[in-house]
Design a protein around this motif. Structure first.
Motif, PDB file in Angstrom:
ATOM      1  N   ILE A  61       0.768  -1.161   0.021  1.00  0.00           N
ATOM      2  CA  ILE A  61       0.156   0.087  -0.008  1.00  0.00           C
ATOM      3  C   ILE A  61       0.728   1.204  -0.036  1.00  0.00           C
ATOM      4  O   ILE A  61       0.470   2.049  -0.912  1.00  0.00           O
ATOM      5  CB  ILE A  61      -0.905  -0.182   1.367  1.00  0.00           C
ATOM      6  N   ASP A  62       2.065   1.180   0.562  1.00  0.00           N
ATOM      7  CA  ASP A  62       2.853   2.358   0.720  1.00  0.00           C
ATOM      8  C   ASP A  62       3.588   2.557  -0.556  1.00  0.00           C
ATOM      9  O   ASP A  62       3.624   3.899  -1.123  1.00  0.00           O
ATOM     10  CB  ASP A  62       4.240   2.077   1.641  1.00  0.00           C
ATOM     11  N   TYR A  63       3.660   1.427  -1.457  1.00  0.00           N
ATOM     12  CA  TYR A  63       4.068   1.499  -2.780  1.00  0.00           C
ATOM     13  C   TYR A  63       3.105   2.405  -3.723  1.00  0.00           C
ATOM     14  O   TYR A  63       3.626   3.039  -4.521  1.00  0.00           O
ATOM     15  CB  TYR A  63       4.693   0.288  -3.138  1.00  0.00           C
ATOM     16  N   ILE A  64       1.761   1.828  -3.626  1.00  0.00           N
ATOM     17  CA  ILE A  64       0.750   2.441  -4.546  1.00  0.00           C
ATOM     18  C   ILE A  64       0.467   3.777  -4.187  1.00  0.00           C
ATOM     19  O   ILE A  64       0.615   4.444  -5.039  1.00  0.00           O
ATOM     20  CB  ILE A  64      -0.473   1.410  -4.148  1.00  0.00           C
ATOM     21  N   ILE A  65       0.665   4.089  -2.779  1.00  0.00           N
ATOM     22  CA  ILE A  65       0.370   5.628  -2.419  1.00  0.00           C
ATOM     23  C   ILE A  65       1.789   6.423  -3.063  1.00  0.00           C
ATOM     24  O   ILE A  65       1.533   7.609  -3.555  1.00  0.00           O
ATOM     25  CB  ILE A  65       0.249   5.729  -0.863  1.00  0.00           C
ATOM     26  N   ARG A  66       2.849   5.947  -2.763  1.00  0.00           N
ATOM     27  CA  ARG A  66       4.067   6.720  -3.526  1.00  0.00           C
ATOM     28  C   ARG A  66       4.012   6.763  -4.859  1.00  0.00           C
ATOM     29  O   ARG A  66       4.421   7.848  -5.613  1.00  0.00           O
ATOM     30  CB  ARG A  66       5.467   6.187  -2.925  1.00  0.00           C
TER      31      ARG A  66
ATOM     32  N   THR B 292       0.939   9.715  -5.804  1.00  0.00           N
ATOM     33  CA  THR B 292       0.726  10.433  -4.801  1.00  0.00           C
ATOM     34  C   THR B 292      -0.427  11.674  -5.058  1.00  0.00           C
ATOM     35  O   THR B 292      -1.188  12.086  -4.021  1.00  0.00           O
ATOM     36  CB  THR B 292       2.301  11.501  -4.648  1.00  0.00           C
ATOM     37  N   ASP B 293      -0.479  11.970  -6.324  1.00  0.00           N
ATOM     38  CA  ASP B 293      -1.758  12.891  -6.316  1.00  0.00           C
ATOM     39  C   ASP B 293      -2.908  12.498  -5.993  1.00  0.00           C
ATOM     40  O   ASP B 293      -3.835  13.062  -5.664  1.00  0.00           O
ATOM     41  CB  ASP B 293      -2.034  13.241  -8.122  1.00  0.00           C
ATOM     42  N   ASP B 294      -3.047  11.189  -5.933  1.00  0.00           N
ATOM     43  CA  ASP B 294      -4.472  10.438  -5.623  1.00  0.00           C
ATOM     44  C   ASP B 294      -4.667  10.527  -4.076  1.00  0.00           C
ATOM     45  O   ASP B 294      -6.125  10.342  -3.592  1.00  0.00           O
ATOM     46  CB  ASP B 294      -4.616   9.077  -6.094  1.00  0.00           C
ATOM     47  N   PHE B 295      -3.673  10.758  -3.413  1.00  0.00           N
ATOM     48  CA  PHE B 295      -3.717  10.783  -1.897  1.00  0.00           C
ATOM     49  C   PHE B 295      -3.218  12.044  -1.141  1.00  0.00           C
ATOM     50  O   PHE B 295      -3.355  12.088   0.236  1.00  0.00           O
ATOM     51  CB  PHE B 295      -2.675   9.527  -1.474  1.00  0.00           C
ATOM     52  N   THR B 296      -3.279  12.989  -1.819  1.00  0.00           N
ATOM     53  CA  THR B 296      -2.953  14.077  -1.252  1.00  0.00           C
ATOM     54  C   THR B 296      -3.695  14.832  -0.272  1.00  0.00           C
ATOM     55  O   THR B 296      -3.542  15.520   0.769  1.00  0.00           O
ATOM     56  CB  THR B 296      -2.642  15.514  -2.154  1.00  0.00           C
ATOM     57  N   GLN B 297      -4.946  14.440  -0.409  1.00  0.00           N
ATOM     58  CA  GLN B 297      -6.056  15.067   0.625  1.00  0.00           C
ATOM     59  C   GLN B 297      -6.599  13.899   1.211  1.00  0.00           C
ATOM     60  O   GLN B 297      -7.966  14.035   1.643  1.00  0.00           O
ATOM     61  CB  GLN B 297      -7.224  15.941  -0.271  1.00  0.00           C
ATOM     62  N   ILE B 298      -6.093  12.859   1.275  1.00  0.00           N
ATOM     63  CA  ILE B 298      -6.752  11.700   2.096  1.00  0.00           C
ATOM     64  C   ILE B 298      -7.061  11.862   3.446  1.00  0.00           C
ATOM     65  O   ILE B 298      -8.115  11.272   3.966  1.00  0.00           O
ATOM     66  CB  ILE B 298      -5.673  10.486   1.985  1.00  0.00           C
ATOM     67  N   GLY B 299      -6.721  12.979   3.947  1.00  0.00           N
ATOM     68  CA  GLY B 299      -6.819  13.011   5.690  1.00  0.00           C
ATOM     69  C   GLY B 299      -8.320  13.945   5.628  1.00  0.00           C
ATOM     70  O   GLY B 299      -8.723  13.824   6.714  1.00  0.00           O
ATOM     71  N   PHE B 300      -8.801  14.242   4.238  1.00  0.00           N
ATOM     72  CA  PHE B 300      -9.922  14.916   4.317  1.00  0.00           C
ATOM     73  C   PHE B 300     -11.097  14.121   4.015  1.00  0.00           C
ATOM     74  O   PHE B 300     -12.329  14.258   4.292  1.00  0.00           O
ATOM     75  CB  PHE B 300     -10.049  16.028   3.416  1.00  0.00           C
TER      76      PHE B 300
END
Length: 139
Positions: free
Chosen positions: A111-116, A119-127
């Motif tokens: 999952i870390d590999y996928i996120i890295r 990255t554009d898909d996960f920039t706002q994941i905290g929201f």
């Protein structure tokens, strides 16, 4: 699969799998979803291997149906469950404590590999799941 209304999905593996994703997307529309394939084993029958290969193909096809759906392909990238693995990491058909720890680390690393890689898909994941987002960053 009815992509407009999950209630119309057929009662099949694919229909029910998509139903889970669709229902969750009603709750959290901008969520990210990770779909996992079945790892390989050296003691499986040809029939079982064919079924698990088909499962892998279906997982990829399901991921293609949805935005922000990613495949954790353990069938391709996790070590084969061989005699050493079974002795070290399994107990009675399921993972033992070390096996679950190894499995979680493999999934976490993937999952870390996928996120890295995305990255554009996960920039706002905290929201995700909130009404907020950062307007200065692409959603």
């Amino acid at each position: 699969v009815d992509l407009n209304d999950w209630r119309n999905n057929k009662d099949t593996f694919v229909g029910n799998y998509c139903k889970i994703i669709q229902r969750y997307r009603e709750i959290a529309p901008k969520s990210r979803v990770f779909l996992i394939t079945i790892p390989r084993g050296d003691n499986k029958t040809e029939e079982r291997n064919r079924a698990e290969d088909l499962h892998r193909e279906l997982i990829y096809k399901i991921a293609d149906l949805f935005d922000f759906a990613y495949v954790v392909d353990l069938r391709k990238y996790m070590p084969v469950t061989d005699e050493f693995y079974r002795k070290s990491f399994k107990l009675g058909g399921h993972e033992n404590a070390m096996g679950y720890q190894l499995f979680s680390r493999v999934v976490m690393t993937y999952i870390d590999y996928i996120i890295r890689k995305n990255t554009d898909d996960f920039t706002q994941i905290g929201f995700v799941g909130t009404e907020w987002h950062n307007t200065s960053v692409k959603w």
